[in-house]
Design an enzyme around this catalytic site. Structure first.
Site, short mmCIF file in Angstrom:
data_model
loop_
_atom_site.label_atom_id
_atom_site.label_comp_id
_atom_site.label_asym_id
_atom_site.label_seq_id
_atom_site.Cartn_x
_atom_site.Cartn_y
_atom_site.Cartn_z
CD GLU A 183 1.85 -7.58 -85.45
OE1 GLU A 183 2.01 -6.37 -85.24
OE2 GLU A 183 2.65 -8.28 -86.10
NE ARG A 187 0.84 -3.95 -86.22
CZ ARG A 187 1.13 -4.02 -87.52
NH1 ARG A 187 0.63 -3.17 -88.37
NH2 ARG A 187 1.92 -4.97 -88.00
CG ASP A 318 11.64 -8.64 -84.64
OD1 ASP A 318 10.90 -9.24 -83.85
OD2 ASP A 318 11.24 -8.19 -85.73
CD GLU A 478 11.74 -3.15 -89.37
OE1 GLU A 478 11.81 -2.88 -90.59
OE2 GLU A 478 10.71 -3.58 -88.83
CB THR A 565 8.87 -3.07 -80.96
OG1 THR A 565 9.51 -3.56 -82.13
CG2 THR A 565 7.48 -3.65 -80.85
C1 DMJ Z 1 6.31 -3.39 -86.74
O1 DMJ Z 1 5.04 -3.82 -86.44
C2 DMJ Z 1 7.20 -3.46 -85.54
O2 DMJ Z 1 8.31 -2.67 -85.74
C3 DMJ Z 1 7.61 -4.87 -85.22
O3 DMJ Z 1 8.49 -4.92 -84.15
C4 DMJ Z 1 8.26 -5.50 -86.42
N1 DMJ Z 1 7.46 -5.39 -87.59
C5 DMJ Z 1 6.82 -4.16 -87.92
C6 DMJ Z 1 7.60 -3.26 -88.84
O4 DMJ Z 1 8.33 -3.85 -89.80
#
Ligand code: DMJ
Length: 573
Positions: A183, A187, A318, A478, A565
């Site tokens: 994370e 982020r 994912d 998503e 992501t």
């Molecule tokens: C985000 O932090 C990112 O997209 C991650 O890859 C998956 N979860 C969350 C959003 O749902």
């Protein structure tokens, strides 16, 4: 003879003039600019310098992998060749998009203002009770995550105010003993790098390097694989160990951020760190219980990727898949292993995970489910959809464009439309977090079977749904992510209309006095129950994608940027 003498002197004069021009017009202003800006931002250096920490499991210099060398390949264009439509219908469409964009921006600004007033420098705002809360180390996750969105939405005053705040973050000043490696990478590090790529503010790169050095310490383990938690004390003592049962996405998905950091700093160590993960994935790809894919959990201590029997593109796995085409783009096509891994993984996905739900009107849509490989090698498909799995449409679209596989673009469209169908099917107009579907026996058309529906369906839901096992909506991005990507890839304006339906539904169901909140049940018929939670991806992803789909196509052109992501655009070479 005279002419010969005169030519070199002319060359020398031109050279000298170029050098003088470069020194005074290009170099000097930049040199002067950087320290001035740093002073302006009251840059506070982190109290611990992770780059000075000796590695206990160092990589010998001779084995250090470096960024792929050479001229980036000219890859196929990702974006549709949009042309300005000067017809009156075209003008109306452009105006509609502009109006919609303003409404998205208003939702963003409402959230940002409340964050500023009630939760400034906290990780999150609680959107009902109006407090600040720390969930990711207390390093202002919402603020750092939102930086590039502020820039993209042309909120420059707010952007520079946020940059000034970022300049004071001390990564060592946290109440936590550890941080979540994944994370924090996607982020915070992703947010800083992206904001730097867009604005070129030097302090953002400085903070990214400080943080990158802290996160790089996570790789200092006996196998050089990062653990799920970066325990600060253990890292400083040099006794970190990787996990034996870690989610595959979280221990592998730092590729884009570390590659971009290596590109921006010229430091190969960051690239080497993630390249080792890539090599491991490559070696293990066809040794798993479902060759081509990797399971949901990895034993990184023993480098064993083959023991788990569960396979999904959804939660916990994912972004491992998402990074494959994105890395291919970020290294300019110069590292073929990403193409190889993407192609082989998607072949397995198409064969075993994709399914078509049975709908009364025989919709030509697809979902990606979860597979369990049984002891007798039987491959069981659980036909569940997840909001987290909705990025898959966009991934197929992107992979299809970058690698010239038109079939993947078609699959991407069907998966994206599947997610939109699931939004439209609920009373709130929003898809649940997890839900079961009655599948067709094949991907080809299947007739509606009323008996099956009577026997297996949840009759409080629209026909085709087996259940809404987890009916929450957590403000996730998503679905709109894939709708945005498919719009930019195909140029089909229908996607903008889908996006608008989704946005208005989300706004209606999640808005609070202060901002927007996760809700407990998307199947609610009346008022929704607000959960008083708003993760940072609401600003950094969900609203940014909504904003970009209604923006002109050169706002983060996908031929020039690749998004991590967490939807942070990184400059492609
Ligand atoms: C985000 O932090 C990112 O997209 C991650 O890859 C998956 N979860 C969350 C959003 O749902």
């Amino acid at each position: 003879m005279g002419a010969i003498l005169r030519r070199p002197s002319r060359v020398a004069t031109i050279l000298a003039c170029t050098c003088i021009f470069y020194f005074f017009v290009i170099f000097l202003p930049r040199y002067n600019e950087a320290p001035a800006r740093l002073r302006e931002y009251a840059y506070v250096k982190s109290s611990f310098d992770w780059s000075s920490l000796p590695q206990r499991h160092p990589v010998p210099k001779s084995e250090l992998a470096s960024l792929p060398k050479g001229k980036p390949l000219s890859l196929p264009k990702v974006q549709f060749a949009f042309k300005k439509d000067k017809s009156s219908a075209g003008k109306i469409r452009a105006q509609t998009a502009a109006n919609r964009r303003e409404e998205v921006k208003a939702a963003f600004l409402k959230t940002w203002s409340s964050y500023k007033e009630h939760a400034w420098m906290y990780d999150e705002l609680t959107p009902v009770s109006g407090n600040g809360k720390n969930t990711f180390g207390g390093w202002a996750a919402t603020l750092v995550d939102a930086l590039d969105a502020l820039w993209i939405m042309d909120l420059k005053d707010e952007f520079y105010e946020a940059v000034a705040a970022v300049a004071t973050i001390d990564w060592d000043a946290t109440d936590e003993t550890a941080c979540n490696f994944f994370e924090t990478t996607i982020r915070h590090l992703g947010g800083l790098l992206s904001a730097y790529d867009l604005s070129r503010e030097p302090v953002l790169l400085l903070k990214a390097v400080e943080l990158g050095d802290m996160l790089y310490a996570a790789f200092d383990t006996p196998t050089r694989m990062p653990p799920f938690w970066l325990d600060f004390a253990k890292a400083k003592e040099g006794v970190l160990r990787p996990g034996t049962h870690d989610p595959s996405a979280s221990v592998t998905s730092s590729c884009l951020e570390f590659t971009r950091l290596a590109q921006l700093t010229g430091e190969d160590k960051y690239y080497d760190a993630i390249d080792r993960i890539t090599r491991l994935l490559d070696r293990a790809q066809n040794e798993t219980l479902l060759p081509g894919m990797w399971p949901t959990f990895f034993d990184m201590e023993n480098l064993n990727l083959a023991q788990d029997n569960e396979f999904t593109l959804g939660a916990l796995a994912d972004s491992l898949y998402e990074l494959l085409p994105k890395m291919y783009a970020l290294v300019g096509g110069l590292e073929p292993v990403y193409e190889k891994m993407y192609r082989e993984a998607m072949e397995t996905v198409a064969k075993h995970l994709l399914f078509r739900p049975m709908t009364p009107d025989q919709k030509d849509i697809l979902f990606s489910g979860n597979v369990y490989v049984r002891e007798d090698a039987r491959v069981d498909l659980q036909t569940e959809g997840q909001h987290l799995g909705c990025f898959v449409g966009g991934m197929f679209g992107l992979g299809g464009k970058l690698l010239g596989i038109p079939e993947h673009v078609r699959i991407g469209e069907k998966i994206t439309r599947g997610c939109v169908w699931a939004y439209d099917a609920m009373s709130t107009g929003i898809m649940p977090e997890i839900f079961g579907l009655i599948p067709c026996p094949t991907l080809e058309a299947c007739a509606w079977d009323e008996n099956q529906w009577q026997a297996r369906g949840d009759h409080s839901l629209q026909k085709g749904f087996q259940n809404a096992r987890d009916p929450r909506y957590l403000l996730r991005p998503e679905a709109i992510e894939s709708v945005f990507l498919m719009y930019r890839i195909t140029g089909n304006p229908e996607y903008q209309d889908m996006a608008w339906r989704m946005f208005t539904s989300i706004r209606a169901a999640t808005e609070t006095e202060l901002a927007f909140s996760a809700i407990a049940d998307v199947t609610a018929k009346g008022a929704t129950e607000k959960m008083d939670s708003m993760e940072s991806f609401w600003l950094s992803e969900t609203l940014k994608y909504f904003y970009m789909i209604f923006s002109p196509p050169d706002v983060i052109n996908l031929n020039e940027y690749v998004l991590n992501t967490e939807a942070h655009p990184l400059k492609r070479p």
